[in-house]
Scaffold this active site. Structure first.
Site, short mmCIF file in Angstrom:
data_model
loop_
_atom_site.label_atom_id
_atom_site.label_comp_id
_atom_site.label_asym_id
_atom_site.label_seq_id
_atom_site.Cartn_x
_atom_site.Cartn_y
_atom_site.Cartn_z
N LYS A 58 -8.49 4.14 4.04
CA LYS A 58 -8.66 3.28 2.87
C LYS A 58 -10.13 2.86 2.82
O LYS A 58 -10.71 2.52 3.85
CB LYS A 58 -7.76 2.05 3.00
N TRP A 106 -2.00 0.12 -3.13
CA TRP A 106 -1.43 -1.06 -3.79
C TRP A 106 -2.23 -2.34 -3.54
O TRP A 106 -1.68 -3.43 -3.56
CB TRP A 106 0.03 -1.27 -3.37
N HIS A 107 -3.53 -2.21 -3.33
CA HIS A 107 -4.37 -3.38 -3.06
C HIS A 107 -5.31 -3.67 -4.23
O HIS A 107 -6.41 -4.16 -4.03
CB HIS A 107 -5.17 -3.18 -1.77
N TYR A 108 -4.89 -3.37 -5.43
CA TYR A 108 -5.76 -3.58 -6.59
C TYR A 108 -5.99 -5.08 -6.83
O TYR A 108 -5.17 -5.91 -6.47
CB TYR A 108 -5.19 -2.90 -7.83
N HIS A 109 -7.11 -5.40 -7.43
CA HIS A 109 -7.55 -6.78 -7.57
C HIS A 109 -8.58 -6.87 -8.70
O HIS A 109 -9.02 -5.87 -9.24
CB HIS A 109 -8.14 -7.29 -6.25
#
Length: 575
Positions: free
Chosen positions: A412, A512-515
């Site tokens: 990542k 799934w770590h969008y911000h």
């Protein structure tokens, strides 16, 4: 008297909140909250000190904290996680993400980049759907955010007493750990929740029995006499009032229950009462725009009345790129989600998952890298059509289970530097907005991906990991993996016509770590108050400029608690 009796009482109450959490034990199925009910039972009009929109990873701890002193309404568009065993049991990981029905706790969306993604629609938010890794933010992140380090640590501890555990380390994860150390991802930091460069075993929100504990469990801390949690309550709009040419002030919301009946909730009279948006990185900027806060031209194009021209709403959207390699194993491997991480000098995080990573073995488990949940990287993002996805699932099901034995090692990208934007698709809050992340657009992100892939290759070739690798992979296995399965083996970049840069671009997925979308300094100030309007804050991952730690969920839960304490402290100082 220098200090009023009421102030002393308030100080004592705040101290009790800080140091004496009055927990009750949750059963395996979860706590039975007397204050949680379906929104169909709500009155048509109600009044509260705080209205929190979104019962997710930040909203639950925030509501629990504020309820210690004030009347709180928590509005969650989804249902309860406790009635869904696919959420609560590790063995069923992936089933919620694969469910594309309107009632699913996960709402699938596809970014304009072509990467399939998901957003939570359940009390507890993303902590109900993720792979469970629990790790704190880097201390430098905390300092740069301007947070009080002592209160941050106390807030993490408050969260960890309920949801965090040490994972059982078995053979495959141990081999990844030892391989990282062997190739020089040092020092080895053992088991720790802290973010430390090197190799470590992180925490997990799955307990020793494989039961998931989520942000919804933090509602155990709530005062049941001061909090109301409404499920299947979809907020459509925030109301503002303007008096005498002053700035707009938020004072209420409208929401619909599962029967489509409209309800309204308003703030009680009080100069410090607030509406707080905690609807996530997609939901928060989307709701701001639908309520009239956003780029004026864009709002008018959708026939939305402009409350505040704020062109930065929806800007700064980022999603951490993930690329993964399948490693076939000659021997059986355990089922595991993310447990080990290598935090490297280059800005790549190396992690791993094993066993039923495809969802084979246990028929209930679709796995962390199954195309059924959208983790499809065999073709470039723009080619991941519905038909291609269906074909990938069909091919995966046709391969013998023994040929899928093994696990994935992934990287990542920290940050990332690349960013995009979010726009409204329609005026319907239930429709996904249009979002573009621009994966790997910045060459520095691409460089870090390439370096991460090279490190994965070194881990696979390490002595520590050798029990789980073939000395030479059988040709029939390679043929099946290459032609019939939606997976990527280690690219032979030395002799390949496809350079690693292209491999990174073509195989990128989400972790799934969008911000972003409502960022601090752009849309909200350092107290998370929306700039230009009154009585409105945004507290969730949409305020982040980059994702904290190797997994943001611990910090998002901490932020909910931390800001709840900050708000209580601010009100105390104003007494």
């Amino acid at each position: 008297m220098g200090v009023s009796w009421w102030r002393l009482v308030a100080v004592s109450a705040l101290a009790a909140i800080l140091f004496s959490p009055h927990l009750h034990c949750a059963s395996q199925e979860g706590p039975r909250y007397p204050f949680m009910r379906n929104a169909t039972t709500a009155p048509k009009v109600s009044y509260y000190d705080y209205i929190i929109i979104g019962g997710g990873t930040a909203g639950c701890p925030l509501a629990a904290t504020l309820s210690q002193n004030y009347r709180v309404l928590l509005l969650e568009r989804g249902g309860s996680p406790y009635s869904n065993p696919n959420i609560t049991n590790l063995a069923s990981f992936g089933l919620p993400l694969a469910d594309t029905s309107p009632a699913s706790p996960a709402q699938r969306f596809i970014s304009q980049d072509g990467v399939i993604n998901s957003r939570a629609r359940v009390l507890g938010g993303g902590s109900c759907l993720n792979a469970g890794f629990y790790t704190r933010a880097d201390p430098l992140y905390v300092r740069n955010a301007g947070w009080d380090e002592r209160v941050v640590n106390e807030s993490y501890e408050w969260v960890e007493r309920v949801v965090a555990f040490e994972p059982p380390m078995r053979q495959w994860q141990s081999a990844v750990r030892d391989g990282l150390v062997e190739i020089g991802v040092l020092p080895f930091n053992g088991f720790t929740y802290d973010h430390m460069e090197g190799t470590k075993v992180g925490g997990t929100i799955f307990d020793q029995q494989g039961h998931r504990h989520t942000a919804a469990d933090l509602l155990q801390y709530a005062d049941p006499t001061r909090i109301t949690v409404l499920l299947h309550a979809t907020v459509h709009r925030i109301f503002f009032r303007v008096q005498g040419g002053s700035r707009p002030v938020a004072h209420g919301v409208s929401f619909r229950d599962a029967s489509r009946v409209l309800h309204r909730a308003y703030l009680r009279d009080g100069p410090m009462n607030e509406i707080i948006v905690s609807a996530g990185a997609l939901g928060s900027p989307q709701l701001l725009m639908l309520s009239g806060i956003g780029p004026e031209a864009h709002l008018r194009a959708h026939n939305i009345g402009v409350v505040l021209d704020q062109p930065l709403v929806g800007q700064g959207m980022s999603d951490n790129p993930m690329n993964a390699i399948f490693v076939p194993s000659p021997i059986p491997v355990e089922v595991s989600l993310i447990q080990v991480v290598g935090i490297t000098h280059s800005g790549s995080y190396i992690e791993a998952a094993s066993g039923s990573s495809f969802g084979r073995g246990d028929p209930r488990n679709f796995g962390i890298f199954s195309p059924r949940i959208g983790q499809f990287s065999k073709v470039p993002p723009k080619e991941r059509t519905r038909e291609a996805l269906a074909r990938a699932i069909e091919l995966m099901d046709s391969v013998e289970e023994a040929e899928l034995r093994g696990g994935f090692i992934l990287e990542k990208i920290m940050g990332p530097i690349s960013s995009g934007h979010l726009e409204l698709r329609t005026r319907n809050i239930n429709d996904n907005p249009l979002v573009t992340f621009n994966y790997l657009q910045d060459p520095r992100d691409l460089e870090r991906c390439v370096e991460g892939m090279r490190m994965i290759e070194r881990v696979i070739e390490s002595k520590a990991f050798s029990p789980f690798t073939f000395q030479s992979i059988p040709e029939d296995l390679v043929a099946n993996m290459s032609s019939r399965c939606p997976v990527n083996l280690l690219p032979k970049h030395v002799n390949s016509e496809t350079p690693l840069e292209d491999f990174c671009r073509n195989t990128v997925m989400t972790i799934w770590h969008y911000h972003g979308g409502s960022q601090v300094g752009r849309v909200v100030d350092s107290d998370y108050k929306v700039i230009g309007v009154g009585s409105l804050r945004v507290i969730d991952g949409s305020t982040f400029h980059y994702s904290p730690g190797t997994n943001p969920q611990a910090t998002v839960m901490m932020l909910g608690r931390y800001m709840g304490l900050q708000i209580l402290t601010q009100r105390l100082a104003a007494m």
